[in-house]
Design a protein around this motif. Structure first.
Motif, PDB file in Angstrom:
ATOM      1  N   GLY A 155      25.836 -17.054   1.710  1.00 41.47           N
ATOM      2  CA  GLY A 155      26.476 -16.935   0.402  1.00 41.47           C
ATOM      3  C   GLY A 155      27.841 -16.283   0.575  1.00 41.47           C
ATOM      4  N   GLU A 156      28.090 -15.185  -0.174  1.00 45.53           N
ATOM      5  CA  GLU A 156      29.364 -14.475  -0.073  1.00 45.53           C
ATOM      6  C   GLU A 156      29.344 -13.399   1.021  1.00 45.53           C
ATOM      7  N   GLU A 157      28.145 -13.113   1.540  1.00 41.25           N
ATOM      8  CA  GLU A 157      28.037 -12.058   2.556  1.00 41.25           C
ATOM      9  C   GLU A 157      28.311 -12.611   3.951  1.00 41.25           C
ATOM     10  N   LYS A 158      28.984 -11.803   4.762  1.00 47.16           N
ATOM     11  CA  LYS A 158      29.208 -12.189   6.155  1.00 47.16           C
ATOM     12  C   LYS A 158      28.535 -11.191   7.080  1.00 47.16           C
ATOM     13  N   LEU A 159      27.797 -11.725   8.046  1.00 43.06           N
ATOM     14  CA  LEU A 159      27.083 -10.903   9.014  1.00 43.06           C
ATOM     15  C   LEU A 159      27.733 -11.098  10.381  1.00 43.06           C
ATOM     16  N   PHE A 160      27.855  -9.992  11.114  1.00 39.11           N
ATOM     17  CA  PHE A 160      28.568 -10.029  12.390  1.00 39.11           C
ATOM     18  C   PHE A 160      27.639  -9.654  13.535  1.00 39.11           C
ATOM     19  N   ALA A 161      27.826 -10.307  14.678  1.00 37.15           N
ATOM     20  CA  ALA A 161      27.101  -9.944  15.898  1.00 37.15           C
ATOM     21  C   ALA A 161      28.038 -10.145  17.079  1.00 37.15           C
ATOM     22  N   GLY A 162      27.802  -9.389  18.136  1.00 36.98           N
ATOM     23  CA  GLY A 162      28.655  -9.520  19.309  1.00 36.98           C
ATOM     24  C   GLY A 162      27.902  -9.172  20.569  1.00 36.98           C
ATOM     25  N   ALA A 163      28.328  -9.739  21.685  1.00 32.84           N
ATOM     26  CA  ALA A 163      27.714  -9.425  22.975  1.00 32.84           C
ATOM     27  C   ALA A 163      28.768  -9.534  24.060  1.00 32.84           C
ATOM     28  N   LYS A 164      28.561  -8.773  25.135  1.00 32.10           N
ATOM     29  CA  LYS A 164      29.521  -8.741  26.226  1.00 32.10           C
ATOM     30  C   LYS A 164      28.752  -8.556  27.523  1.00 32.10           C
ATOM     31  N   ALA A 165      29.054  -9.348  28.543  1.00 31.60           N
ATOM     32  CA  ALA A 165      28.356  -9.225  29.822  1.00 31.60           C
ATOM     33  C   ALA A 165      29.308  -9.566  30.949  1.00 31.60           C
ATOM     34  N   LEU A 166      29.042  -8.998  32.124  1.00 39.04           N
ATOM     35  CA  LEU A 166      29.843  -9.344  33.292  1.00 39.04           C
ATOM     36  C   LEU A 166      29.730 -10.837  33.566  1.00 39.04           C
ATOM     37  N   LYS A 167      30.844 -11.445  33.928  1.00 36.76           N
ATOM     38  CA  LYS A 167      30.886 -12.885  34.183  1.00 36.76           C
ATOM     39  C   LYS A 167      30.036 -13.231  35.399  1.00 36.76           C
ATOM     40  N   ALA A 168      29.246 -14.273  35.281  1.00 36.00           N
ATOM     41  CA  ALA A 168      28.428 -14.737  36.394  1.00 36.00           C
ATOM     42  C   ALA A 168      29.213 -15.763  37.199  1.00 36.00           C
ATOM     43  N   VAL A 169      29.530 -15.422  38.462  1.00 38.49           N
ATOM     44  CA  VAL A 169      30.231 -16.355  39.341  1.00 38.49           C
ATOM     45  C   VAL A 169      29.262 -17.426  39.816  1.00 38.49           C
ATOM     46  N   SER A 170      28.016 -16.996  40.053  1.00 39.05           N
ATOM     47  CA  SER A 170      26.952 -17.931  40.422  1.00 39.05           C
ATOM     48  C   SER A 170      25.646 -17.367  39.885  1.00 39.05           C
ATOM     49  N   TYR A 171      24.535 -18.031  40.161  1.00 38.09           N
ATOM     50  CA  TYR A 171      23.239 -17.562  39.683  1.00 38.09           C
ATOM     51  C   TYR A 171      22.874 -16.204  40.272  1.00 38.09           C
TER      52      TYR A 171
END
Length: 393
Positions: A155-171
């Motif tokens: 509706g008129e409400e906005k919900l926020f989420a965020g995440a941050k992680a070290l980049k994976a060069v490989s598995y």
């Protein structure tokens, strides 16, 4: 999107005192003593410095400092990589080298001499390790992160989420960069993206979910719950964060010129801030919890504050310190006549003293201070009887 995070600047005394307060729960004067011991054993450079960068001259010869650290086993592998790949060659062209930000001494760094290493006690070795790792980290690549910020409208409400992680060069391999030297846990970092409320959003799995979402996509809502919260007051100062606050005392000054003036000086100097805090604790103005290093005001300190606030409140304003520093700096540069500065200072003292006498705040002061020394009060003021008659009574 992808983000890079560079290694922090090198240690000056204030930053080292703050980190040691958090990690080892020791006071600024204890940190200064350890730093002085390391200096006298020729393991690190001069400790009483405000600079967090190298000088150009030192940067040109920095390879000597690095290569000698091969004998310090915990960082041997990092040293070998730096020397083998020549990661130190261009350090003079980075933000870690700046002659304009150095007054008397450059940042605290290891000299590379290790002859006295075996004579260190556990605390000295821990602080030395901290300095060595901060030093080596500036030569390593930046840490690479992947970040996701999600905005969902209901509706008129906005919900926020965020995440941050070290980049994976490989598995099997991440890209921690300098964090590998710093010895920090390379776990996924949570990042709150709701800037209005300054709240962190716990969003496990959001990075994986991001690949399945597109802008404008509608999502089914199977149910929701509301959680009430409230804002929290700022954390109390620790002995370490107080040192940083003293160093940056002018941040709340609105006048740009005065703010710039105190920025270079703050309250005290790198050599005296620890002793100032120690003295305030010793004379009973502040209380220091040695286990947590948290500072809180004693009753006597609150009484002194109330007296000054009701009589000469200007003395509690860093703007006053900044203006005095500006005048002293002008005398040094020859732009302010010393006699004029002294005359203005004496006028201020005379004016404020006469103002106190004329206002006769005795009754108000007593009324203000009595609650502080009543039942349940603690500290020197609550226990010490002066043994003199009140001059008014």
């Amino acid at each position: 999107k992808k983000e890079n995070k560079n290694a922090p600047l090198l240690y000056n005394l204030a930053e080292l005192q703050n980190d040691c307060s958090k990690r080892f729960k020791i006071s600024p004067d204890e940190t200064l003593q350890v730093a002085q011991d390391l200096y006298e054993k020729k393991l690190t450079t001069y400790p009483r410095t405000d600079a967090r960068v190298l000088s150009t001259a030192v940067a040109k010869e920095i390879g000597k400092n690095i290569s000698r650290l091969k004998g310090y086993e915990p960082v041997q592998g990092f040293v070998e990589r730096i020397m083998k790949e020549g990661l130190h060659y261009n350090i003079a062209k980075t933000q870690y080298t700046d002659d304009s930000k150095i007054t008397d001494h450059y940042a605290i760094i290891p000299t590379g001499q290790l002859t006295e290493l075996r004579s260190l006690n556990e605390l000295q070795r821990s602080v030395y390790d901290l300095i060595v790792r901060r030093f080596l980290s500036i030569f390593y690549p930046s840490a690479e992160y992947q970040t996701v910020k999600l905005v969902v409208a209901v509706g008129e409400e906005k919900l926020f989420a965020g995440a941050k992680a070290l980049k994976a060069v490989s598995y099997t391999h991440l890209a921690p960069g300098f964090l590998e030297i710093a010895g920090r846990r390379q776990e996924e970092e949570k990042e709150g993206s709701n800037k209005e409320d300054n709240e962190e959003t716990d969003s496990p799995g959001l990075l994986e979910l991001a690949d399945q979402l597109t802008k404008g996509q509608e999502l089914p809502v199977n149910g929701y719950s509301l959680k009430e919260g409230s804002t929290k007051p700022p954390k109390r100062y620790t002995s370490g964060s107080m040192v940083l606050a003293m160093e940056n005392a002018g941040q709340l000054i609105e006048d740009e010129e005065l703010r710039a003036q105190i920025k270079g000086s703050g309250i005290g100097t790198s050599a005296t801030r620890a002793e100032i805090i120690k003295k305030l604790v010793r004379i009973g103005y502040l209380h220091l919890n040695k286990k947590s290093q948290i500072l809180s005001p004693e009753v006597l300190g609150e009484m002194v504050y109330e007296v000054v606030n009701m009589t000469v409140p200007a003395l509690l304003n860093p703007k006053m310190t900044a203006s005095w520093e500006k005048g002293l700096d002008g005398i040094t540069r020859g732009t302010v006549i010393m006699e004029d500065y002294r005359e203005k200072l004496e006028d201020f003292i005379r004016k404020e003293t006469l103002n106190m006498v004329e206002r006769n705040l005795t009754s108000r002061l007593v009324a203000q201070i009595q609650p502080l020394t009543g039942k349940g009060a603690r500290g020197i003021a609550a226990k010490k009887k002066l043994g003199i008659a009140c001059p008014v009574c």
